[in-house]
Design an enzyme around this catalytic site. Structure first.
Site, short mmCIF file in Angstrom:
data_model
loop_
_atom_site.label_atom_id
_atom_site.label_comp_id
_atom_site.label_asym_id
_atom_site.label_seq_id
_atom_site.Cartn_x
_atom_site.Cartn_y
_atom_site.Cartn_z
N CYS A 117 0.87 -1.18 0.00
CA CYS A 117 0.00 0.00 0.00
C CYS A 117 0.89 1.22 0.00
O CYS A 117 2.10 1.12 0.19
CB CYS A 117 -0.91 0.01 1.22
SG CYS A 117 -2.26 1.21 1.04
N CYS A 127 -3.80 6.23 -0.21
CA CYS A 127 -3.27 4.92 -0.62
C CYS A 127 -2.83 4.86 -2.08
O CYS A 127 -2.59 3.78 -2.61
CB CYS A 127 -4.31 3.83 -0.35
SG CYS A 127 -4.78 3.74 1.39
N LYS A 192 -12.30 -4.59 2.05
CA LYS A 192 -11.70 -3.73 3.04
C LYS A 192 -12.58 -2.51 3.22
O LYS A 192 -12.74 -1.69 2.31
CB LYS A 192 -10.30 -3.31 2.61
CG LYS A 192 -9.63 -2.40 3.60
CD LYS A 192 -8.19 -2.12 3.21
CE LYS A 192 -7.56 -1.15 4.19
NZ LYS A 192 -6.19 -0.85 3.83
N ARG A 214 -10.85 7.78 3.37
CA ARG A 214 -10.57 6.76 2.36
C ARG A 214 -11.85 6.20 1.74
O ARG A 214 -11.85 5.12 1.15
CB ARG A 214 -9.78 5.61 2.98
CG ARG A 214 -8.48 6.00 3.63
CD ARG A 214 -7.47 4.88 3.56
NE ARG A 214 -6.51 4.87 4.64
CZ ARG A 214 -5.52 5.74 4.79
NH1 ARG A 214 -5.38 6.74 3.96
NH2 ARG A 214 -4.69 5.62 5.80
N LYS A 245 -11.67 -7.43 6.06
CA LYS A 245 -11.08 -6.55 7.07
C LYS A 245 -11.97 -5.36 7.31
O LYS A 245 -12.41 -4.75 6.34
CB LYS A 245 -9.70 -6.11 6.56
CG LYS A 245 -9.03 -5.05 7.35
CD LYS A 245 -7.75 -4.66 6.69
CE LYS A 245 -7.27 -3.41 7.36
NZ LYS A 245 -6.39 -2.65 6.57
N SER A 271 -6.44 -3.26 14.40
CA SER A 271 -5.93 -2.58 15.59
C SER A 271 -7.04 -2.17 16.57
O SER A 271 -6.89 -2.35 17.78
CB SER A 271 -5.13 -1.35 15.16
OG SER A 271 -5.89 -0.52 14.31
C1 PBG Z 1 -2.76 0.09 4.84
C2 PBG Z 1 -3.36 -0.71 5.96
C3 PBG Z 1 -4.14 -0.28 7.03
C4 PBG Z 1 -4.33 -1.40 7.85
C5 PBG Z 1 -3.69 -2.46 7.23
N1 PBG Z 1 -3.10 -2.01 6.06
C6 PBG Z 1 -4.63 1.06 7.38
C7 PBG Z 1 -5.71 1.70 6.61
O1 PBG Z 1 -6.22 1.18 5.62
O2 PBG Z 1 -6.03 2.82 7.00
C8 PBG Z 1 -5.06 -1.43 9.16
C9 PBG Z 1 -4.64 -2.49 10.10
C10 PBG Z 1 -5.11 -2.31 11.49
O3 PBG Z 1 -5.91 -1.40 11.81
O4 PBG Z 1 -4.70 -3.12 12.32
N2 PBG Z 1 -3.65 0.60 3.95
#
Ligand code: PBG
Length: 325
Positions: A117, A127, A192, A214, A245, A271
């Site tokens: 990414c 991104c 996602k 995003r 995700k 997270s």
């Molecule tokens: C990169 C990415 C993200 C996460 C994984 N790859 C952040 C986002 O999309 O803002 C999030 C992982 C997490 O929150 O543990 N694009």
């Protein structure tokens, strides 16, 4: 009458009739690397998770190997960012250096996946490549392919594109094949969602967008069929594993994709899911260990074959203790 209940009468019997079994082999542990020396810095919003400098790889890898977790997904926090995210594909980029160091020290003892990414690497935090205030989907594709190749050249075993650009699996697959990397699998972040569950990660990776959000490329959480569609496009384009995700609030999505594809499915327990459990347990409101076990199993039960989780090591311990498994 004693229907069903009979099967719950003893631990042996419960083991015999357990429907969903999980194994350490299915766990992936995320790791964050940054520039500098001798750094192992706790991420304030993700207690128990750290940013490591490349010279501290053993602090990141050894404790996981010790409990039987040997698959990792790597993230990088570069020292410098620019509009094109050039550190994402630099030969001396942070992820590339971490990959080489880990592979040199551990070889095939570890399996390394990289998040492909641009948001951690772009000065604007989006991104992809911007045109005005919008991410230019097609202009971003060659960059993603270039990042993927640089990861594989540095030692990545699998590529996981998380940018959500249309056509990226096709672009990355073609670029990898052309270079002869036909055996490198792609795990696509297919479904996602634009989610507030990523908040702590964006602190950790310093990747919050500097303006806007995003939502023009990540999915709207009102939508389920769209996730199924995204997964099937990615499958057609050559994805080997489909990812959903976040995980916890998206179990219906996991389930739906489970029945619509024969590919393996990974769930990323992100997270915010981790930090919610951490924070609530710190306040004494919940039992962290029990909550971790129950939520992880719910994700497998919904249909995941693979779980990416910040609790990978603790779950491996729970499997060893026989509390889950
Ligand atoms: C990169 C990415 C993200 C996460 C994984 N790859 C952040 C986002 O999309 O803002 C999030 C992982 C997490 O929150 O543990 N694009």
């Amino acid at each position: 009458m004693n229907r069903g209940r009979r099967l719950r009468s003893s631990a042996n019997l419960r083991g015999l009739v357990r429907e969903r079994r999980v194994s350490k082999d299915s766990l992936i542990y995320p790791l964050f690397f940054q520039d500098g020396e001798n750094i192992m810095e706790e991420i304030s919003s993700m207690q128990g998770q750290y940013r490591y400098s490349v010279d501290r790889i053993s602090d990141a890898i050894d404790p996981a190997l010790k409990v039987g977790v040997n698959k990792f997904i790597l993230f990088g926090i570069p020292a410098e960012k620019d509009a094109a995210g050039s550190q994402a594909y630099a030969e001396e980029g942070i992820v590339q250096r971490a990959l080489r160091a880990i592979k040199k020290a551990y070889g095939d003892q570890v399996y390394l996946i990289t998040d492909v990414c641009m948001c951690e690497y772009t000065s604007h935090g989006h991104c992809g490549i911007l045109k005005g205030n919008m991410v230019d989907n097609d202009a971003t594709l060659p960059y993603l392919a270039r990042i993927a190749i640089s990861h594989v050249e540095a030692g990545a075993d699998m590529i996981a594109p998380s940018d959500m650009m249309d056509g990226r699996i096709d672009a990355i697959r073609e670029a990898l094949d052309k270079k002869g990397y036909t055996n490198i699998p792609i795990m696509s972040y297919s479904a996602k969602y634009a989610s507030s569950f990523y908040g702590p990660f964006r602190d950790a990776a310093d990747s919050a967008p500097s303006f806007g959000d995003r939502k023009s490329y990540q999915m709207d959480y009102h939508n389920l069929r769209e996730a199924v569609r995204e997964a099937s496009y990615d499958e057609e384009e050559g994805a080997d594993i489909i990812m959903v995700k976040p995980a916890m609030s998206y179990l219906d999505v996991l389930r739906e994709i489970r029945v619509s594809t024969e590919l393996p499915i990974a769930a990323y327990s992100v997270s915010g899911e981790y930090s919610m459990i951490k924070a609530a347990s710190k306040l004494g409101y919940i039992d962290e260990y029990q909550m971790m076990c129950e939520t992880a199993i719910s994700i497998f039960r919904a249909g995941a074959d693979i779980l990416i989780t910040y609790y990978a090591k603790e779950l491996a311990n729970a499997i060893d203790r026989g509390d889950i498994g």
